[in-house]
Design a protein around this motif. Structure first.
Motif, mmCIF file in Angstrom:
data_model
loop_
_atom_site.group_PDB
_atom_site.id
_atom_site.type_symbol
_atom_site.label_atom_id
_atom_site.label_comp_id
_atom_site.label_asym_id
_atom_site.label_seq_id
_atom_site.Cartn_x
_atom_site.Cartn_y
_atom_site.Cartn_z
ATOM 1 N N TYR A 97 0.834 -1.287 -0.087
ATOM 2 C CA TYR A 97 -0.045 -0.038 0.112
ATOM 3 C C TYR A 97 0.865 1.253 -0.148
ATOM 4 O O TYR A 97 0.400 2.213 -0.444
ATOM 5 N N LEU A 98 2.001 1.143 0.498
ATOM 6 C CA LEU A 98 2.891 2.235 0.364
ATOM 7 C C LEU A 98 3.407 2.692 -0.966
ATOM 8 O O LEU A 98 3.563 3.732 -1.485
ATOM 9 N N TYR A 99 3.953 1.525 -1.820
ATOM 10 C CA TYR A 99 3.782 1.458 -3.029
ATOM 11 C C TYR A 99 2.943 2.410 -3.870
ATOM 12 O O TYR A 99 3.173 3.305 -4.541
ATOM 13 N N LYS A 100 1.693 1.863 -3.487
ATOM 14 C CA LYS A 100 0.714 2.631 -4.273
ATOM 15 C C LYS A 100 0.549 4.027 -3.841
ATOM 16 O O LYS A 100 0.123 5.013 -4.594
ATOM 17 N N GLU A 101 0.962 4.489 -2.702
ATOM 18 C CA GLU A 101 0.655 5.567 -2.031
ATOM 19 C C GLU A 101 1.713 6.651 -2.668
ATOM 20 O O GLU A 101 1.872 7.847 -2.735
ATOM 21 N N GLY A 102 2.994 6.141 -3.199
ATOM 22 C CA GLY A 102 3.928 6.883 -3.626
ATOM 23 C C GLY A 102 4.906 7.511 -2.555
ATOM 24 O O GLY A 102 5.769 8.305 -2.811
ATOM 25 N N VAL A 103 4.920 6.981 -1.402
ATOM 26 C CA VAL A 103 5.989 7.621 -0.448
ATOM 27 C C VAL A 103 6.937 6.186 0.135
ATOM 28 O O VAL A 103 7.748 6.584 0.952
ATOM 29 N N SER A 104 6.750 5.054 -0.388
ATOM 30 C CA SER A 104 7.553 4.207 -0.053
ATOM 31 C C SER A 104 9.076 4.256 0.041
ATOM 32 O O SER A 104 9.909 4.019 0.575
ATOM 33 N N HIS A 105 9.469 4.895 -1.184
ATOM 34 C CA HIS A 105 10.731 5.382 -1.605
ATOM 35 C C HIS A 105 11.358 5.974 -0.695
ATOM 36 O O HIS A 105 12.652 6.157 -0.327
ATOM 37 N N ILE A 106 10.804 7.055 -0.088
ATOM 38 C CA ILE A 106 11.161 8.142 0.892
ATOM 39 C C ILE A 106 11.456 7.392 2.252
ATOM 40 O O ILE A 106 12.257 7.577 3.008
ATOM 41 N N LEU A 107 10.342 6.500 2.557
ATOM 42 C CA LEU A 107 10.499 5.947 4.025
ATOM 43 C C LEU A 107 11.720 4.801 3.872
ATOM 44 O O LEU A 107 12.260 4.817 4.769
ATOM 45 N N LEU A 108 11.747 4.168 2.661
ATOM 46 C CA LEU A 108 12.831 3.311 2.651
ATOM 47 C C LEU A 108 14.429 3.982 2.947
ATOM 48 O O LEU A 108 15.145 3.613 3.539
ATOM 49 N N ALA A 131 14.745 6.780 4.733
ATOM 50 C CA ALA A 131 14.668 7.049 6.032
ATOM 51 C C ALA A 131 15.119 5.767 6.730
ATOM 52 O O ALA A 131 15.985 6.034 7.651
ATOM 53 N N GLU A 132 14.590 4.717 6.449
ATOM 54 C CA GLU A 132 15.019 3.469 7.204
ATOM 55 C C GLU A 132 16.425 3.197 7.077
ATOM 56 O O GLU A 132 17.128 2.725 8.065
ATOM 57 N N CYS A 133 17.008 3.209 5.809
ATOM 58 C CA CYS A 133 18.231 3.031 5.712
ATOM 59 C C CYS A 133 19.118 4.145 6.337
ATOM 60 O O CYS A 133 20.222 3.630 7.021
ATOM 61 N N PHE A 134 18.538 5.359 6.348
ATOM 62 C CA PHE A 134 19.227 6.455 7.212
ATOM 63 C C PHE A 134 19.630 5.967 8.583
ATOM 64 O O PHE A 134 20.513 6.171 9.282
ATOM 65 N N GLN A 168 17.616 16.403 3.706
ATOM 66 C CA GLN A 168 16.881 16.050 2.387
ATOM 67 C C GLN A 168 15.867 15.160 2.680
ATOM 68 O O GLN A 168 14.695 15.278 2.030
ATOM 69 N N ILE A 169 15.904 14.043 3.187
ATOM 70 C CA ILE A 169 14.986 13.176 3.258
ATOM 71 C C ILE A 169 13.996 13.832 4.312
ATOM 72 O O ILE A 169 12.642 13.482 3.808
ATOM 73 N N ILE A 170 14.087 14.480 5.307
ATOM 74 C CA ILE A 170 13.150 14.910 6.100
ATOM 75 C C ILE A 170 12.257 15.977 5.086
ATOM 76 O O ILE A 170 10.944 16.023 5.231
ATOM 77 N N ARG A 211 7.338 17.151 2.419
ATOM 78 C CA ARG A 211 6.758 17.799 1.149
ATOM 79 C C ARG A 211 5.688 16.854 0.400
ATOM 80 O O ARG A 211 4.613 17.276 0.133
ATOM 81 N N ASP A 212 6.276 15.546 0.457
ATOM 82 C CA ASP A 212 5.240 14.593 -0.260
ATOM 83 C C ASP A 212 4.253 13.831 0.611
ATOM 84 O O ASP A 212 3.525 13.074 -0.262
ATOM 85 N N SER A 213 4.386 14.031 1.796
ATOM 86 C CA SER A 213 3.399 13.352 2.508
ATOM 87 C C SER A 213 1.792 13.524 2.454
ATOM 88 O O SER A 213 1.141 12.521 2.625
ATOM 89 N N GLU A 214 1.522 14.679 1.922
ATOM 90 C CA GLU A 214 0.201 14.928 1.555
ATOM 91 C C GLU A 214 -0.032 15.174 0.193
ATOM 92 O O GLU A 214 -1.057 14.983 -0.385
ATOM 93 N N TYR A 215 0.703 16.078 -0.179
ATOM 94 C CA TYR A 215 0.398 16.614 -1.669
ATOM 95 C C TYR A 215 1.798 15.789 -2.712
ATOM 96 O O TYR A 215 2.731 16.150 -2.270
ATOM 97 N N PRO A 216 1.415 15.398 -3.503
ATOM 98 C CA PRO A 216 0.199 15.199 -4.641
ATOM 99 C C PRO A 216 -0.656 14.136 -4.155
ATOM 100 O O PRO A 216 -1.666 13.877 -4.767
ATOM 101 N N TYR A 217 -0.347 13.345 -3.113
ATOM 102 C CA TYR A 217 -0.688 12.189 -2.742
ATOM 103 C C TYR A 217 -1.828 12.450 -1.494
ATOM 104 O O TYR A 217 -1.509 13.070 -0.553
ATOM 105 N N ARG A 218 -2.998 11.484 -1.632
ATOM 106 C CA ARG A 218 -4.041 11.596 -0.355
ATOM 107 C C ARG A 218 -3.661 10.108 0.288
ATOM 108 O O ARG A 218 -4.042 9.254 -0.430
ATOM 109 N N LEU A 219 -2.841 10.191 1.245
ATOM 110 C CA LEU A 219 -2.566 8.687 1.978
ATOM 111 C C LEU A 219 -3.613 8.165 2.546
ATOM 112 O O LEU A 219 -4.700 8.730 3.042
#
Length: 146
Positions: free
Chosen positions: A4-15, A17-20, A35-37, A42-50
């Motif tokens: 569901y995170l892949y579909k939401e478009g934020v999984s790459h950022i969380l990945l 963050a987890e690596c960091f 940069q990660i933060i 920036r991407d947590s809400e727009y353009p995505y509706r989580l």
């Protein structure tokens, strides 16, 4: 990472963050951390509706990785200003209550949102977190009765 995170478009950022979070000497990577933060904010809400599930995973992961970061705490608090249609406000309440429980202002902050927040989902989650984390606090019962 969950589908569901892949579909939401934020999984790459969380990945990222987890690596960091696995890096032992974060001081050498301050620029990357910022940069990660910024990208997460920036991407947590727009353009995505989580979805609700994605918002919970996002806020909990960010709060756990950057538990001591005041900028993250501030951002989570700002999430409460998002639309009632977003799941980030109530997810942020849970993440703050869980990860900043030892910060004295957290209880005051929760009480404020229980009594004053215009978002009923935020008020309900703030009540739930008050009961879960501060059931022995002197005025918890009085707040619940009001």
């Amino acid at each position: 990472m969950n589908d569901y995170l892949y579909k939401e478009g934020v999984s790459h950022i969380l990945l990222a963050a987890e690596c960091f979070s696995d890096v032992r000497s974060r001081n050498e990577l301050v620029g990357i951390e910022k940069q990660i933060i910024e990208k997460l904010k920036r991407d947590s809400e727009y353009p995505y509706r989580l979805s609700e599930k994605a918002a919970i995973v996002l806020t909990e992961t960010v709060a756990e990785i950057w538990k001591g970061n005041i900028e993250i705490l501030s951002w989570l608090k700002q999430c409460l200003n998002l639309s009632d249609a977003s799941y980030l406000p109530e997810s942020a309440v849970r993440a703050i209550a869980k990860n900043w429980k030892d910060v004295p202002d957290t209880l005051v902050w929760l009480k404020f949102h229980i009594q004053n927040d215009g978002n009923s989902k935020v008020r309900c989650d703030a009540i739930r977190e008050l009961v879960n984390g501060w059931k022995r606090a002197p005025d918890t019962l009085a707040i619940l009765k009001s």
